[in-house]
Design an enzyme around this catalytic site. Structure first.
Site, PDB file in Angstrom:
ATOM      1  CE  LYS A  38      -4.042  -1.773   2.492  1.00  0.00           C
ATOM      2  NZ  LYS A  38      -5.012  -1.525   1.424  1.00  0.00           N
ATOM      3  NE  ARG A  84     -10.954  -9.660  -2.431  1.00  0.00           N
ATOM      4  CZ  ARG A  84     -11.295  -8.761  -3.350  1.00  0.00           C
ATOM      5  NH1 ARG A  84     -11.629  -9.155  -4.577  1.00  0.00           N
ATOM      6  NH2 ARG A  84     -11.339  -7.478  -3.057  1.00  0.00           N
TER       7      ARG A  84
END
Ligand code: BES
Ligand code: MN
Ligand code: ZN
Length: 498
Positions: free
Chosen positions: A279, A353
């Protein structure tokens, strides 16, 4: 906190502080009107002099008013007549509590009643009173050194009711609100703790401690070896780059025999750096909040256990840290999930996920009546709904509707978003059964569709709380959402609402 109800008047109650309200254009709430007449016009005088404002969120405290038994009268602004909903009610109450927070107030009486708050009943009014009290008293000072100003020594909270008949419902509301407030506080604490403290093992120890303190609650913690044996290679791929060991936390609350449980699955990424798909730097610290799904399902479990609800609830938390290293998962890696389906990991930052899919597959063993996962899953969800609504996706319309309805009653709202093959197709991979990302467009929905590939045959709802779980900026901190929504859902499901 001790709660009580009373039919006595604001002017006549011997308690450290009474709370009353005034509306725009000098209209007084019932409690304020009583204080005003008993004191020979003290409230109107202060409205005239400009001390008291009807603006929502403002509060002025009168002390030692002649003719009033309570030494403090907190007068809060309520805004427009007839426009005070439960959310504004909580804000008004918080303003009062803020105003007296440095005093030695041990007991308060809330004199804002059903006359003041529209579209609710005595149960919800009391519940939101208790919630507002809990939230106002919340402090996170664990990590500060030096002496902290102690919170006000509040011990007793009174709720004014119009008639005796409302007392039982009010008390039940206060009890439920108090439990919800405990759940929120726990969720906030876990969220606010720094990622070097709140690790997967810390979450696990917290869950084990809860089980020691509550009847009918059991916690089991699985380590990486056990997860490997179960075939959870998708989950384990996320933890590959870190030294911090991953945990699968399983909590079981038994409040009823012979009933299928509701399973709550919470994303527990205790720090999300993005992994090799690193990130950008700005605000990366906020990725300590990436375990707020876990925090809120554990917080909800605390509320359920405190209230000893007649229902079975299981919590499953996949807890990991997502870091880059020489051992970390790389874009292009393909892993086999516990379900047997293979996943091409195109972006290691879509890690939520990857852990949730194995937790969902694991949860099948409980034969859930309903399964709800809660996750700070996508930035795209924040783009879609902002910070005001939790996204609700589901393969079952009834379940979706009861979750959304629970959010409305609890004033912790969700908003339905679609799932469908059109979006699921974006997850196609040339090399594996699916990719873990589906492109930028509809990112919250493709994430939901990814999870949907692991919930066939179960009544499943997915809550994306990326926008609602914490606040940024000056008020940076976890919100405890959606503990109220989830607890309401469970209260409704087991018939505990009046
Ligand atoms: N935890 C983040 C989602 C997130 C980001 C929540 C910012 C709140 C604020 C999640 O793991 C993530 O990184 N998602 C990616 C998915 C993308 C790579 C498909 C995202 O949203 O950018
Ligand atoms: Mn991520
Ligand atoms: Zn994440």
């Amino acid at each position: 906190m001790d709660y009580f109800t009373t039919t006595s008047k604001a002017s006549n109650k011997a308690i450290d502080c009474v709370i009353v309200g005034v509306y725009d254009r000098g209209k007084l709430g019932a409690g304020a009107a009583d204080i005003d007449s008993a004191s020979g016009g003290a409230i109107r005088r202060h409205i005239k002099s400009g001390d008291i404002s009807s603006e929502l969120g403002r509060c002025f405290v009168l002390t030692d008013v002649a003719g009033i038994r309570s030494p403090r009268v907190a007068v809060v602004g309520l805004g427009k007549v007839g426009a005070l909903d439960l959310g504004k009610f909580r804000r008004a109450l918080s303003a009062a509590l803020d105003a007296i927070s440095r005093s030695k107030t041990r007991g308060i009486l809330n004199c804002l009643t059903l006359e003041d708050v529209s579209g609710t009943d005595s149960y919800y009014l009391a519940r939101h009173t208790a919630q507002a009290v809990g939230e106002s008293l919340y402090r996170f000072t664990e990590m500060k050194s030096g002496r902290q100003t102690p919170p006000m020594p509040l011990k007793k909270v009174g709720i004014a009711v119009a008639k005796r008949g409302d007392a039982a419902k009010s008390m039940r509301g206060a009890e439920h609100g108090d439990a919800i407030a405990s759940g929120i506080s726990l969720a906030k604490d876990l969220g606010n703790l720094p990622p070097n403290v709140c690790t997967p093992s810390y979450l696990a120890r917290t869950a084990q401690k809860l089980a020691r303190n509550h009847m009918n609650l059991h916690t089991r913690v699985l380590n990486e070896t056990e997860m490997k044996r179960l075939g959870m290679h998708s989950l384990l791929s996320v933890t590959a780059g870190t030294k911090e060991p991953a945990r699968l936390i399983v909590m079981q609350y038994k409040g009823k025999t012979g009933q299928k449980p509701v399973v709550l699955v919470g994303k527990g990424v205790t720090f999300d750096s993005g992994g090799i798909s690193l990130k950008p730097g700005p605000a990366m610290d906020e990725m300590k909040f990436d375990m707020c799904g876990a925090a809120t399902v554990i917080g909800t479990m605390l509320a359920v256990a405190k209230l000893r609800l007649p229902i079975n609830v299981n919590v499953v938390v996949p807890a990991v840290e997502n870091l880059p290293s020489g051992k970390a998962t790389k874009p292009g890696d393909i892993v086999r999930s516990m379900s047997g389906q293979t996943i091409e990991i195109l972006n290691t930052d879509a890690e939520g996920r990857l852990i949730l899919c194995d937790a969902l597959t694991y949860s099948r063993r409980f034969k859930p009546d309903a399964i709800i996962d809660v996750a700070t899953l996508t930035g795209a969800c924040v783009v879609a709904l902002g910070h005001h609504r939790t996204a609700v996706m589901s393969n079952n319309d009834d379940l979706s509707q009861s979750v959304v309805a629970a959010g409305i009653s609890a004033d912790d709202r969700g908003w339905p978003m679609p799932l469908g093959d059109e979006w699921a197709l974006q997850l196609k991979s040339n090399f594996a059964d699916m990719a873990n990302v589906g492109g930028r467009d509809g990112g919250a929905i493709t994430a939901g569709c990814f999870l949907g590939k692991f919930t066939d045959g179960m009544n499943w709802a997915h809550l994306d709380i990326a926008g609602t779980a914490w606040k940024s900026g000056k008020q940076k901190g976890a919100t405890g959402r959606p503990v109220p929504m989830l607890t309401e859902f469970l209260l409704a499901r087991c018939g505990a609402l009046p």
